[in-house]
Scaffold this motif. Structure first.
Motif, PDB file in Angstrom:
ATOM      1  N   ILE A   1       0.836  -1.190   0.000  1.00  0.00           N
ATOM      2  CA  ILE A   1       0.000   0.000   0.000  1.00  0.00           C
ATOM      3  C   ILE A   1       0.876   1.247   0.000  1.00  0.00           C
ATOM      4  CG2 ILE A   1      -1.669   1.322   1.347  1.00  0.00           C
ATOM      5  CD1 ILE A   1      -2.826  -1.256   2.346  1.00  0.00           C
ATOM      6  N   ASP A   2       0.543   2.188  -0.856  1.00  0.00           N
ATOM      7  CA  ASP A   2       1.258   3.465  -0.880  1.00  0.00           C
ATOM      8  C   ASP A   2       0.779   4.308   0.297  1.00  0.00           C
ATOM      9  OD1 ASP A   2       1.818   6.316  -1.546  1.00  0.00           O
ATOM     10  OD2 ASP A   2       2.630   5.413  -3.370  1.00  0.00           O
ATOM     11  N   LYS A   3       1.727   4.913   1.007  1.00  0.00           N
ATOM     12  CA  LYS A   3       1.334   5.683   2.196  1.00  0.00           C
ATOM     13  C   LYS A   3       0.430   6.861   1.847  1.00  0.00           C
ATOM     14  CE  LYS A   3       5.501   8.600   2.471  1.00  0.00           C
ATOM     15  NZ  LYS A   3       6.630   8.981   3.344  1.00  0.00           N
ATOM     16  N   ASN A   4       0.510   7.321   0.593  1.00  0.00           N
ATOM     17  CA  ASN A   4      -0.343   8.432   0.178  1.00  0.00           C
ATOM     18  C   ASN A   4      -1.804   8.020   0.049  1.00  0.00           C
ATOM     19  OD1 ASN A   4       1.824  10.286  -0.020  1.00  0.00           O
ATOM     20  ND2 ASN A   4       2.374   9.440  -2.020  1.00  0.00           N
ATOM     21  N   ASP A   5      -2.040   6.689   0.001  1.00  0.00           N
ATOM     22  CA  ASP A   5      -3.411   6.190  -0.094  1.00  0.00           C
ATOM     23  C   ASP A   5      -4.060   6.013   1.274  1.00  0.00           C
ATOM     24  OD1 ASP A   5      -3.237   6.069  -2.843  1.00  0.00           O
ATOM     25  OD2 ASP A   5      -2.541   3.990  -2.861  1.00  0.00           O
ATOM     26  N   LEU A   6      -3.298   6.275   2.331  1.00  0.00           N
ATOM     27  CA  LEU A   6      -3.803   6.090   3.690  1.00  0.00           C
ATOM     28  C   LEU A   6      -4.017   7.431   4.375  1.00  0.00           C
ATOM     29  CD1 LEU A   6      -1.375   3.227   4.781  1.00  0.00           C
ATOM     30  CD2 LEU A   6      -3.773   2.963   4.144  1.00  0.00           C
ATOM     31  N   THR A   7      -5.020   7.479   5.238  1.00  0.00           N
ATOM     32  CA  THR A   7      -5.289   8.704   5.989  1.00  0.00           C
ATOM     33  C   THR A   7      -5.302   8.403   7.484  1.00  0.00           C
ATOM     34  OG1 THR A   7      -7.685   8.326   5.814  1.00  0.00           O
ATOM     35  CG2 THR A   7      -6.660   9.720   4.139  1.00  0.00           C
ATOM     36  N   ILE A   8      -4.974   9.392   8.278  1.00  0.00           N
ATOM     37  CA  ILE A   8      -4.999   9.236   9.733  1.00  0.00           C
ATOM     38  C   ILE A   8      -6.424   8.906  10.176  1.00  0.00           C
ATOM     39  CG2 ILE A   8      -4.551  10.347  11.951  1.00  0.00           C
ATOM     40  CD1 ILE A   8      -2.050   9.873  10.241  1.00  0.00           C
ATOM     41  N   GLY A   9      -6.545   7.896  11.024  1.00  0.00           N
ATOM     42  CA  GLY A   9      -7.857   7.476  11.512  1.00  0.00           C
ATOM     43  C   GLY A   9      -8.500   6.378  10.685  1.00  0.00           C
ATOM     44  N   GLU A  10      -7.908   6.077   9.522  1.00  0.00           N
ATOM     45  CA  GLU A  10      -8.477   5.040   8.655  1.00  0.00           C
ATOM     46  C   GLU A  10      -8.290   3.653   9.270  1.00  0.00           C
ATOM     47  OE1 GLU A  10      -8.182   3.577   3.975  1.00  0.00           O
ATOM     48  OE2 GLU A  10      -6.887   5.180   4.728  1.00  0.00           O
ATOM     49  N   SER A  11      -9.278   2.784   9.072  1.00  0.00           N
ATOM     50  CA  SER A  11      -9.198   1.415   9.586  1.00  0.00           C
ATOM     51  C   SER A  11      -8.408   0.531   8.631  1.00  0.00           C
ATOM     52  CB  SER A  11     -10.603   0.827   9.767  1.00  0.00           C
ATOM     53  OG  SER A  11     -11.284   1.495  10.801  1.00  0.00           O
ATOM     54  N   VAL A  12      -7.547  -0.290   9.202  1.00  0.00           N
ATOM     55  CA  VAL A  12      -6.752  -1.234   8.415  1.00  0.00           C
ATOM     56  C   VAL A  12      -6.681  -2.563   9.163  1.00  0.00           C
ATOM     57  CG1 VAL A  12      -5.303   0.432   7.184  1.00  0.00           C
ATOM     58  CG2 VAL A  12      -4.644  -0.326   9.477  1.00  0.00           C
ATOM     59  N   PHE A  13      -6.350  -3.609   8.425  1.00  0.00           N
ATOM     60  CA  PHE A  13      -6.130  -4.924   9.007  1.00  0.00           C
ATOM     61  C   PHE A  13      -4.644  -5.245   8.897  1.00  0.00           C
ATOM     62  CE2 PHE A  13     -10.482  -4.810   7.578  1.00  0.00           C
ATOM     63  CZ  PHE A  13     -11.178  -5.425   8.600  1.00  0.00           C
ATOM     64  N   PHE A  14      -4.116  -5.952   9.893  1.00  0.00           N
ATOM     65  CA  PHE A  14      -2.688  -6.267   9.872  1.00  0.00           C
ATOM     66  C   PHE A  14      -2.413  -7.487  10.748  1.00  0.00           C
ATOM     67  CE2 PHE A  14      -3.586  -3.495  13.374  1.00  0.00           C
ATOM     68  CZ  PHE A  14      -2.759  -3.900  14.415  1.00  0.00           C
ATOM     69  N   PRO A  15      -1.366  -8.256  10.409  1.00  0.00           N
ATOM     70  CA  PRO A  15      -0.997  -9.396  11.250  1.00  0.00           C
ATOM     71  C   PRO A  15      -0.030  -8.957  12.340  1.00  0.00           C
ATOM     72  CG  PRO A  15       0.286  -9.430   9.239  1.00  0.00           C
ATOM     73  CD  PRO A  15      -0.608  -8.224   9.157  1.00  0.00           C
ATOM     74  N   ILE A  16      -0.228  -9.454  13.543  1.00  0.00           N
ATOM     75  CA  ILE A  16       0.711  -9.167  14.625  1.00  0.00           C
ATOM     76  C   ILE A  16       0.823 -10.399  15.506  1.00  0.00           C
ATOM     77  CG2 ILE A  16      -1.024  -8.129  16.171  1.00  0.00           C
ATOM     78  CD1 ILE A  16       2.546  -6.799  15.725  1.00  0.00           C
ATOM     79  N   ARG A  17       2.032 -10.911  15.652  1.00  0.00           N
ATOM     80  CA  ARG A  17       2.291 -12.100  16.469  1.00  0.00           C
ATOM     81  C   ARG A  17       1.341 -13.246  16.130  1.00  0.00           C
ATOM     82  NH1 ARG A  17       7.195 -12.899  18.421  1.00  0.00           N
ATOM     83  NH2 ARG A  17       8.001 -11.110  19.541  1.00  0.00           N
ATOM     84  N   GLY A  18       1.177 -13.491  14.827  1.00  0.00           N
ATOM     85  CA  GLY A  18       0.365 -14.622  14.404  1.00  0.00           C
ATOM     86  C   GLY A  18      -1.127 -14.431  14.523  1.00  0.00           C
ATOM     87  N   LYS A  19      -1.585 -13.194  14.717  1.00  0.00           N
ATOM     88  CA  LYS A  19      -3.017 -12.938  14.831  1.00  0.00           C
ATOM     89  C   LYS A  19      -3.444 -11.938  13.764  1.00  0.00           C
ATOM     90  CE  LYS A  19      -3.194 -13.650  19.839  1.00  0.00           C
ATOM     91  NZ  LYS A  19      -3.561 -13.050  21.138  1.00  0.00           N
TER      92      LYS A  19
END
Length: 200
Positions: A2-20
Motif C-alpha cells: 500500500i502506498d502511504k499516500n493512499d492512507l489517511t490518519i484514523g483510517e481502519s486497516v487490518f494487519f498481522p501481529i504475532r500470528g493474529k
C-alpha cells in the motif's frame, strides 16, 4: 504494498501481529511503517506498509500457495515428530514432566477456523489431564512451514503456558521465523476479512 499516500490518519486497516489477524486505526504515517492503534486491546504497533490490508481493496480470491498441503491428523503428528528432532536443543530444556507431556501430546485439527490464533494447547480441563494441541482449520491447505510454526508454537506451550520473554525467544529460534510468521499473519488477517464480508 500500500502506498502511504493512499492512507489517511484514523483510517481502519487490518494487519498481522504475532500470528493474529488484528484490526486498528492509523495514528501516524512514517517513512516505512505506520503506527496503528489496535482497536481490540488499545495497544499501539508499528506495522510495515507491506503488511497492511485495506478492506475496500480486498480481493474476493483467497490467498493461494504453490506449496500448500492438506495434511491428515496422522501427518500432523509426524510433523510434530520432525520438529522434536529438528529442534531437540530447544526441547532438551524441558524438565522430565514436560518431556513426558511432549512425547504423549495428542494433536488434531480443530473443527473451527479462527483468526485470533493459530491453535491452542490444553493441558487439563476440570481437573483431568488433556494434553491436547488443536490446530485451527484456517491453516488447512497452507504451506507446511506455516503449519510447522503453529505446531512449534503450541509445543512450546507445554513448557511455557504464557507468552513470556523466554517463550518468544524460543519461538524465534524457528528457521526463517519472521518470514513464516508474516505469511501466517496474512492468512489470519485474510480469513478475518473474508468472514466479515461473508466470503467464507
Amino acid at each position: 504494498m500500500i502506498d502511504k499516500n493512499d492512507l489517511t490518519i484514523g483510517e481502519s486497516v487490518f494487519f498481522p501481529i504475532r500470528g493474529k489477524g488484528a484490526k486498528g486505526s492509523i495514528v501516524r504515517k512514517n517513512k516505512r511503517t505506520v503506527t496503528v492503534l489496535d482497536t481490540t486491546n488499545s495497544r499501539v504497533y508499528r506495522v510495515p506498509y507491506s503488511l497492511l490490508f485495506k478492506d475496500i481493496t480486498f480481493s474476493r480470491r483467497p490467498l493461494t500457495f504453490e506449496n500448500s498441503e492438506l495434511l491428515t491428523e496422522e501427518e500432523l503428528r509426524d510433523l510434530a515428530d520432525e520438529l522434536k528432532k529438528e529442534y531437540r536443543y530447544v526441547f532438551k530444556t524441558f524438565n522430565s514432566e514436560q518431556t513426558k507431556l511432549l512425547e504423549s501430546v495428542k494433536i488434531k485439527w480443530s473443527k473451527r477456523s479462527t483468526y485470533r490464533r493459530g491453535g491452542y494447547y490444553l493441558k487439563s480441563s476440570k481437573g483431568q489431564l488433556k494434553n491436547e494441541i488443536s490446530i485451527s482449520s484456517t491453516f488447512k491447505n497452507t504451506p507446511k512451514e506455516v503449519i510447522k510454526l503453529v505446531l512449534f508454537h503450541e509445543l512450546l506451550h507445554i513448557k511455557h503456558l504464557n507468552h513470556s520473554k523466554e517463550f518468544r525467544s524460543l519461538e524465534e529460534s524457528f528457521t526463517n521465523f519472521e518470514k513464516v510468521d508474516e505469511i501466517m499473519g496474512k492468512i489470519l488477517v485474510e480469513y478475518r476479512i473474508r468472514r466479515m464480508k461473508n466470503l467464507t
